[in-house]
Write an enzyme that holds these catalytic residues in place. Structure first.
Site, short mmCIF file in Angstrom:
data_model
loop_
_atom_site.label_atom_id
_atom_site.label_comp_id
_atom_site.label_asym_id
_atom_site.label_seq_id
_atom_site.Cartn_x
_atom_site.Cartn_y
_atom_site.Cartn_z
N GLY A 13 0.78 -1.24 0.00
CA GLY A 13 0.00 0.00 0.00
C GLY A 13 0.81 1.28 0.00
N ASN A 15 1.69 3.09 -2.59
CA ASN A 15 1.07 4.06 -3.51
C ASN A 15 -0.19 4.66 -2.88
OD1 ASN A 15 2.40 4.43 -6.25
ND2 ASN A 15 2.56 2.22 -5.91
N MET A 90 -3.81 -6.94 -6.99
CA MET A 90 -3.30 -8.06 -7.77
C MET A 90 -4.42 -8.94 -8.31
SD MET A 90 -0.29 -7.13 -7.51
CE MET A 90 0.69 -8.42 -8.24
N ASN A 112 -5.04 2.74 -13.12
CA ASN A 112 -4.02 1.82 -12.60
C ASN A 112 -2.63 2.44 -12.75
OD1 ASN A 112 -2.97 -0.67 -11.59
ND2 ASN A 112 -2.47 -1.30 -13.68
N HIS A 114 1.36 1.17 -13.29
CA HIS A 114 2.13 -0.02 -13.65
C HIS A 114 3.61 0.36 -13.74
CE1 HIS A 114 2.88 -3.97 -15.25
NE2 HIS A 114 3.69 -3.39 -16.11
#
Ligand code: GRF
Length: 207
Positions: A13, A15, A90, A112, A114
């Site tokens: 966590g 981010n 995930m 999202n 990445h």
């Protein structure tokens, strides 16, 4: 405009924490209505609590993808949300789930982050894959989610170098620092001016 968010997490966590920190320091005009983890042991749940943000574990273990998504949607639908933000979540989202967040402009209001320069190195070991490939430059991508994994209209990308002496750990740490800066910045830009896609962008979502 202040944007209302739900954040989906599975683990550490960091981010999510960067987003909550940016909000608490008034660098991001947003409100996180709810944090959901599919893993009850995720450290992210405790971190959310330290920021005073409501969080729930909706365990995915033993459930089919759709059974789990139904439970998540049940939680999310209790809130008025502008965007669902994935932060180390995930799980692959089904078209059924994404369909709940379809915007008239033809994209899903699901974002999202990445850790590669998409479309290079999709998948869950992007740092490892880019490092093993020997890239000299890598980067971070923030994108809208569509029906393919680690795919969809790109909102922002930022490059970082792989230095000659890098270990995988130092390479990852450099990338993670970029993630923590970029995600709140992109969300802040969305709160100021909405989603701005390039003219050539396909939303990847059937109209
Ligand atoms: C990050 O590297 C993110 O880009 C990827 O998963 C990782 C999650 O880390 N999708 P954290 O849980 O935010 O610390």
């Amino acid at each position: 405009m202040s944007i209302k968010l739900a954040v989906l997490v599975s683990g550490r966590g960091s981010n999510m924490a960067a987003i909550l920190e940016a909000i608490s320091e008034n660098r991001l005009d947003a409100r996180v209505q709810l944090v959901i983890s599919n893993n009850a042991d995720a450290p992210a749940l405790e971190t959310a609590a330290t920021f005073g943000v409501p969080s729930r574990a909706v365990a995915s273990k033993g459930l089919s993808r759709l059974e789990h998504e139904r439970l998540v949607i049940e939680q999310l639908s209790q809130f008025d949300l502008d965007f669902v933000v994935l932060a180390g979540y995930m799980r692959i989202l089904t078209p059924w789930f994404l369909g709940h967040f379809k915007e008239r402009a033809g994209y899903y209001k699901v974002i999202n982050i990445h850790p590669s320069l998409l479309p290079a190195f999709p998948g869950k070991s992007a740092y490892e894959d880019a490092f093993a490939y020997g890239v000299r430059l890598s980067g971070i991508t923030v994108h809208l989610v569509d029906n393919e994994v680690d795919h969809g209209p790109i909102l922002a990308q930022e490059v970082f170098p792989r230095l000659p002496d890098d270990s995988l750990e130092s390479f990852k740490a450099r990338g993670l620092a970029v993630e923590h800066k970029l995600y709140p910045q992109v969300l802040e830009s969305i709160s100021r001016q909405g989603i701005k896609l390039l003219p050539t962008h396909s939303t990847g979502v059937a109209q």
